[in-house]
Scaffold this motif. Structure first.
Motif, PDB file in Angstrom:
ATOM      1  N   MET A   1       0.951  -1.259  -0.059  1.00 11.08           N
ATOM      2  CA  MET A   1       0.128   0.012   0.000  1.00 11.08           C
ATOM      3  C   MET A   1       0.971   1.277  -0.026  1.00 11.08           C
ATOM      4  N   ALA A   2       0.724   2.051  -1.048  1.00 14.11           N
ATOM      5  CA  ALA A   2       1.426   3.305  -0.940  1.00 14.11           C
ATOM      6  C   ALA A   2       1.377   4.315   0.194  1.00 14.11           C
ATOM      7  N   GLN A   3       2.364   4.682   0.475  1.00 13.98           N
ATOM      8  CA  GLN A   3       2.537   5.790   1.603  1.00 13.98           C
ATOM      9  C   GLN A   3       3.057   7.184   1.004  1.00 13.98           C
ATOM     10  N   THR A   4       3.560   7.292  -0.203  1.00 14.82           N
ATOM     11  CA  THR A   4       4.090   8.350  -0.613  1.00 14.82           C
ATOM     12  C   THR A   4       3.795   8.523  -1.729  1.00 14.82           C
ATOM     13  N   LEU A   5       3.742   9.899  -2.381  1.00 12.62           N
ATOM     14  CA  LEU A   5       3.495   9.868  -3.747  1.00 12.62           C
ATOM     15  C   LEU A   5       4.282   9.188  -4.943  1.00 12.62           C
ATOM     16  N   SER A   6       5.558   9.036  -4.493  1.00 20.51           N
ATOM     17  CA  SER A   6       6.519   8.292  -5.609  1.00 20.51           C
ATOM     18  C   SER A   6       5.946   6.915  -5.406  1.00 20.51           C
ATOM     19  N   ILE A  19      -6.244   0.594  -6.475  1.00 19.00           N
ATOM     20  CA  ILE A  19      -5.386   1.135  -5.586  1.00 19.00           C
ATOM     21  C   ILE A  19      -6.173   1.845  -4.198  1.00 19.00           C
ATOM     22  N   THR A  20      -5.685   1.274  -3.213  1.00 15.41           N
ATOM     23  CA  THR A  20      -6.332   1.883  -1.903  1.00 15.41           C
ATOM     24  C   THR A  20      -5.285   2.496  -0.943  1.00 15.41           C
ATOM     25  N   LEU A  21      -5.577   3.591  -0.788  1.00 15.12           N
ATOM     26  CA  LEU A  21      -4.793   4.642   0.004  1.00 15.12           C
ATOM     27  C   LEU A  21      -5.449   4.949   1.532  1.00 15.12           C
ATOM     28  N   THR A  22      -4.677   4.587   2.395  1.00 14.15           N
ATOM     29  CA  THR A  22      -5.123   5.044   3.885  1.00 14.15           C
ATOM     30  C   THR A  22      -4.084   6.171   4.617  1.00 14.15           C
ATOM     31  N   ALA A  23      -2.813   6.392   3.855  1.00 13.02           N
ATOM     32  CA  ALA A  23      -2.070   7.319   4.333  1.00 13.02           C
ATOM     33  C   ALA A  23      -2.649   8.677   4.616  1.00 13.02           C
ATOM     34  N   PRO A  24      -2.883   9.348   5.627  1.00 13.31           N
ATOM     35  CA  PRO A  24      -3.656  10.544   5.692  1.00 13.31           C
ATOM     36  C   PRO A  24      -2.756  11.646   4.876  1.00 13.31           C
ATOM     37  N   ALA A  28      -4.378  13.744   1.953  1.00 14.48           N
ATOM     38  CA  ALA A  28      -4.591  15.088   2.035  1.00 14.48           C
ATOM     39  C   ALA A  28      -3.885  15.527   0.761  1.00 14.48           C
ATOM     40  N   LEU A  29      -2.851  15.313   0.304  1.00 11.79           N
ATOM     41  CA  LEU A  29      -1.924  15.832  -0.854  1.00 11.79           C
ATOM     42  C   LEU A  29      -2.805  15.617  -1.924  1.00 11.79           C
ATOM     43  N   LEU A  30      -3.465  14.566  -2.201  1.00 10.19           N
ATOM     44  CA  LEU A  30      -4.335  14.360  -3.389  1.00 10.19           C
ATOM     45  C   LEU A  30      -5.561  15.021  -3.383  1.00 10.19           C
ATOM     46  N   PHE A  31      -6.320  15.398  -2.076  1.00 12.74           N
ATOM     47  CA  PHE A  31      -7.261  16.134  -2.128  1.00 12.74           C
ATOM     48  C   PHE A  31      -6.686  17.594  -2.493  1.00 12.74           C
ATOM     49  N   SER A  32      -5.675  17.717  -1.962  1.00 13.45           N
ATOM     50  CA  SER A  32      -5.526  19.243  -2.432  1.00 13.45           C
ATOM     51  C   SER A  32      -5.028  19.611  -3.953  1.00 13.45           C
ATOM     52  N   PHE A  33      -4.981  18.339  -4.533  1.00 12.26           N
ATOM     53  CA  PHE A  33      -4.665  18.476  -5.987  1.00 12.26           C
ATOM     54  C   PHE A  33      -5.787  18.387  -6.860  1.00 12.26           C
ATOM     55  N   SER A  34      -7.211  18.110  -6.123  1.00  9.82           N
ATOM     56  CA  SER A  34      -8.374  18.096  -6.924  1.00  9.82           C
ATOM     57  C   SER A  34      -9.310  18.991  -6.958  1.00  9.82           C
ATOM     58  N   ASP A  35     -10.311  19.031  -7.611  1.00 10.28           N
ATOM     59  CA  ASP A  35     -11.333  20.254  -7.856  1.00 10.28           C
ATOM     60  C   ASP A  35     -12.300  20.235  -6.534  1.00 10.28           C
ATOM     61  N   LEU A 108     -13.383   9.316  -2.770  1.00  7.66           N
ATOM     62  CA  LEU A 108     -12.959   9.349  -1.461  1.00  7.66           C
ATOM     63  C   LEU A 108     -14.129   8.602  -0.639  1.00  7.66           C
ATOM     64  N   ALA A 109     -13.702   7.331  -0.607  1.00  2.00           N
ATOM     65  CA  ALA A 109     -14.794   6.615   0.434  1.00  2.00           C
ATOM     66  C   ALA A 109     -15.197   7.123   1.824  1.00  2.00           C
ATOM     67  N   ARG A 110     -14.142   7.479   2.401  1.00  2.00           N
ATOM     68  CA  ARG A 110     -14.002   8.077   3.702  1.00  2.00           C
ATOM     69  C   ARG A 110     -13.070   8.973   3.813  1.00  2.00           C
ATOM     70  N   PRO A 111     -12.815   9.941   4.740  1.00  2.00           N
ATOM     71  CA  PRO A 111     -11.842  11.008   4.881  1.00  2.00           C
ATOM     72  C   PRO A 111     -10.392  10.079   5.106  1.00  2.00           C
ATOM     73  N   ASP A 112     -10.498   9.040   5.498  1.00  2.00           N
ATOM     74  CA  ASP A 112      -9.212   8.139   5.727  1.00  2.00           C
ATOM     75  C   ASP A 112      -9.089   6.892   4.806  1.00  2.00           C
ATOM     76  N   LEU A 113      -9.774   7.171   3.844  1.00  2.00           N
ATOM     77  CA  LEU A 113      -9.801   5.752   2.528  1.00  2.00           C
ATOM     78  C   LEU A 113      -9.909   6.329   1.312  1.00  2.00           C
ATOM     79  N   LEU A 114      -8.982   6.574   0.471  1.00  2.00           N
ATOM     80  CA  LEU A 114      -9.074   7.034  -0.827  1.00  2.00           C
ATOM     81  C   LEU A 114      -9.106   5.746  -2.137  1.00  2.00           C
ATOM     82  N   ARG A 115      -9.919   5.726  -2.870  1.00  2.27           N
ATOM     83  CA  ARG A 115      -9.512   4.550  -3.921  1.00  2.27           C
ATOM     84  C   ARG A 115      -9.479   4.841  -5.130  1.00  2.27           C
ATOM     85  N   LEU A 116      -8.426   4.505  -5.857  1.00  6.60           N
ATOM     86  CA  LEU A 116      -8.316   4.715  -7.258  1.00  6.60           C
ATOM     87  C   LEU A 116      -8.466   3.736  -8.194  1.00  6.60           C
ATOM     88  N   THR A 117      -9.233   3.450  -9.033  1.00  2.60           N
ATOM     89  CA  THR A 117      -9.661   2.376  -9.949  1.00  2.60           C
ATOM     90  C   THR A 117      -9.493   2.756 -11.397  1.00  2.60           C
TER      91      THR A 117
END
Length: 123
Positions: A1-6, A19-24, A28-35, A108-117
């Protein structure tokens, strides 16, 4: 599970179907990149390296994430790449990330769960 953008960029380049992300911090970084990112009043008073500004920025992203609707589709906005400076993310990782964003749906499934499909994976 990815913890960093790299690490996320490597998963995206490999075209992992889900891809499931749980690293806060990564969420937050991806959220700031979004609309969905809307700076709150009084934000960004100084440069991105100002510790208080970084703190305020992180608090605002957290507040917006908690208020976001669950199941919210995030659409990445390349013009928001500047927010990477608040997370000390390498420019190359940001560039690589935006090269792959069109291949994925961000939910964004939850504030602590972002899923990329991978687009087309579930069709």
């Amino acid at each position: 599970m990815a913890q960093t953008l790299s690490e996320l960029v490597l998963d995206m380049a490999a075209e992992k179907p889900v891809i499931t992300l749980t690293a806060p911090e990564l969420i937050a970084l991806l959220f700031s990149f979004s609309d969905a990112w809307q700076p709150l009043a009084g934000s960004v008073l100084g440069g991105p390296k100002d510790p208080l500004t970084q703190e305020v920025f992180a608090a605002q992203v957290g507040q917006l994430l908690r208020r976001a609707s669950m199941g919210l589709a995030l659409h990445m906005q390349p013009r928001h790449f500047i927010y990477a400076a608040y997370f000390d993310v390498p420019v190359q990782a940001v560039q690589q990330f935006f090269l792959h964003t069109a291949q994925y749906e961000f939910i964004l499934a939850r504030p602590d769960l972002l899923r990329l499909t991978l687009i087309g994976y579930l069709s």
